[in-house]
Design a protein around this motif. Structure first.
Motif, short mmCIF file in Angstrom:
data_model
loop_
_atom_site.label_atom_id
_atom_site.label_comp_id
_atom_site.label_asym_id
_atom_site.label_seq_id
_atom_site.Cartn_x
_atom_site.Cartn_y
_atom_site.Cartn_z
N PRO A 191 0.77 -1.16 -0.03
CA PRO A 191 0.06 -0.06 0.03
C PRO A 191 0.75 1.29 0.04
O PRO A 191 0.32 2.37 -0.40
CB PRO A 191 -0.65 -0.02 1.24
CG PRO A 191 0.09 -0.86 2.22
CD PRO A 191 0.75 -1.86 1.27
N LEU A 192 2.18 1.33 0.14
CA LEU A 192 3.15 2.55 0.55
C LEU A 192 3.54 2.69 -0.97
O LEU A 192 4.26 3.67 -1.05
CB LEU A 192 4.02 2.41 1.45
CG LEU A 192 3.56 2.00 2.79
CD1 LEU A 192 4.68 1.79 4.01
CD2 LEU A 192 2.59 3.23 3.31
N PRO A 252 -12.10 1.05 9.96
CA PRO A 252 -11.31 1.03 8.67
C PRO A 252 -12.21 0.94 7.45
O PRO A 252 -13.33 0.15 7.66
CB PRO A 252 -10.18 0.12 8.56
CG PRO A 252 -10.72 -1.03 9.74
CD PRO A 252 -11.55 -0.22 10.64
N THR A 253 -11.82 1.06 6.33
CA THR A 253 -12.62 0.84 4.96
C THR A 253 -13.04 -0.70 4.78
O THR A 253 -12.10 -1.60 5.15
CB THR A 253 -11.75 1.10 3.87
OG1 THR A 253 -11.21 2.89 3.97
CG2 THR A 253 -12.69 1.19 2.49
N THR A 309 -6.36 1.60 0.15
CA THR A 309 -7.03 2.36 1.14
C THR A 309 -7.54 1.34 2.26
O THR A 309 -7.33 1.77 3.56
CB THR A 309 -8.18 3.00 0.60
OG1 THR A 309 -7.74 3.96 -0.36
CG2 THR A 309 -9.00 3.81 1.57
N ILE A 310 -8.09 0.17 1.65
CA ILE A 310 -8.43 -0.79 2.78
C ILE A 310 -7.26 -1.29 3.88
O ILE A 310 -7.34 -1.19 4.97
CB ILE A 310 -8.83 -2.01 2.10
CG1 ILE A 310 -10.08 -1.66 1.32
CG2 ILE A 310 -8.99 -3.13 3.08
CD1 ILE A 310 -10.58 -2.66 0.31
N VAL A 311 -6.13 -1.71 3.12
CA VAL A 311 -5.02 -2.02 4.11
C VAL A 311 -4.45 -0.99 4.81
O VAL A 311 -4.01 -1.28 6.11
CB VAL A 311 -3.89 -2.66 2.81
CG1 VAL A 311 -2.46 -2.64 3.79
CG2 VAL A 311 -4.30 -3.65 2.30
N LEU A 312 -4.04 0.37 4.20
CA LEU A 312 -3.72 1.39 5.16
C LEU A 312 -4.61 1.61 6.26
O LEU A 312 -4.39 2.02 7.37
CB LEU A 312 -3.41 2.79 4.10
CG LEU A 312 -2.01 2.32 3.19
CD1 LEU A 312 -2.35 3.56 2.44
CD2 LEU A 312 -0.72 2.49 4.15
#
Length: 306
Positions: A214-215, A264-265, A286-289
């Motif tokens: 995710p980064l 979270p998402t 977005t989900i992971v972060l």
């Protein structure tokens, strides 16, 4: 304070255990999918049925739910305004981003948080109802139109009827409204199956995390961090303001409203994005972060308001 840490320790230990299961493939290549489907189609509906059947309607349709709905609408609107003209020009991509900023993981993480932190699973049930009955059909209608599909009206109307979590909630509400309490022998099988929902949901959540990056930089970097920031910080702050000064909530009611907004998402967003081929990378990251960041924000919120 010790109780808060104990609750979150349980949640994160099971999530880490799920991560290790997924990382080393202990359940095979389809383990994550099978576990998640077991929760979605069987265990979670059973848990919600027994919970809502025994809950009064005054514990479901509450100012805390109104607070959550208002915060969802305001944050989704805020994302659309802040994301920029280029994003708004693509309704499908804009919808995925808005969902990433405001559509919470009320099942895989919401159920465990409600059980262990808030002490009442019924507190997350209204959120599930709102998202399944209103938010998801509206978003899918936009995605359907943006993708150029036709003949989807009937499919959208029937969407809640094909959702097992919605059916479990509806059955539980029907029992609660009727005033009839089924015999213990009827409830027992649902209670037994439903008791597996929370731990299995946490394992499934952890199993879904290995392999994500995710980064990594990408074209949607700004949108990604905007959605994560609104989800993890913006929505709970909005929920606090609306609940505290709009509806006069205090104590456990305010805590429930803010905690559910801080979830979270939802992983469903990736499913929607993949189905319509709109913003799949944005949805996944977005989900992971937000899931990782929520580990901190939820703990801080609970210590602050608990």
């Amino acid at each position: 304070m010790r109780g808060v840490f104990a609750s979150f320790t349980t949640i994160w230990i099971l999530t880490v255990a799920g991560y290790l299961i997924g990382r080393y493939g202990l359940l095979g290549p389809h383990g994550t999918t099978v576990t998640a489907r077991l929760v979605f189609f069987i265990a979670a509906p059973a848990l919600l049925f027994t919970t809502l059947a025994r809950a009064g309607l005054d514990r479901i349709f509450t100012p805390a739910l109104a607070t959550f709905v208002v915060s969802t609408v305001l944050v989704a609107t805020g994302y659309l305004l802040l994301a920029g003209r280029e994003v708004r020009a693509d309704p499908g991509r804009a919808t995925v981003g808005a969902l990433g900023a405001s559509y919470v993981n009320a099942a895989n993480l919401g159920l465990p948080v409600a059980a262990y932190v808030l002490g009442d699973v019924s507190l997350v049930a209204p959120v599930l109802l709102f998202q399944v009955l209103l938010a998801a059909p509206l978003a899918l209608a936009v995605l359907d139109r943006a993708s150029g599909r036709s003949g989807s009206a009937g499919r959208l109307v029937a969407l809640p009827l094909r959702n097992p979590i919605m059916l479990g909630c509806a059955a539980g509400l029907a029992v609660a409204v009727s005033g009839w309490q089924p015999p213990v022998e009827v409830f027992r099988p649902f209670e037994l199956v439903g008791s597996a929902a929370v731990p299995l949901a946490l394992l499934a959540l952890g199993m879904s995390l290995p392999g994500s990056r995710p980064l990594a930089r990408g074209a949607d970097l700004r949108e990604r961090w905007l959605a994560v920031g609104l989800k993890v910080l913006g929505q709970p702050l909005v929920a606090y303001a609306v609940g505290r000064w709009g509806f006069g909530l205090t104590g456990p009611a305010l805590l429930a409203a803010v905690v559910t907004a801080a979830l979270p998402t939802a992983q469903n967003i990736f499913v929607y994005a993949t189905r319509y081929d709109r913003g799949t990378g944005l949805a996944r990251d977005t989900i992971v972060l937000s899931t990782v960041a929520a580990a901190v924000s939820l703990t801080v919120i609970t210590l602050w308001l608990g």
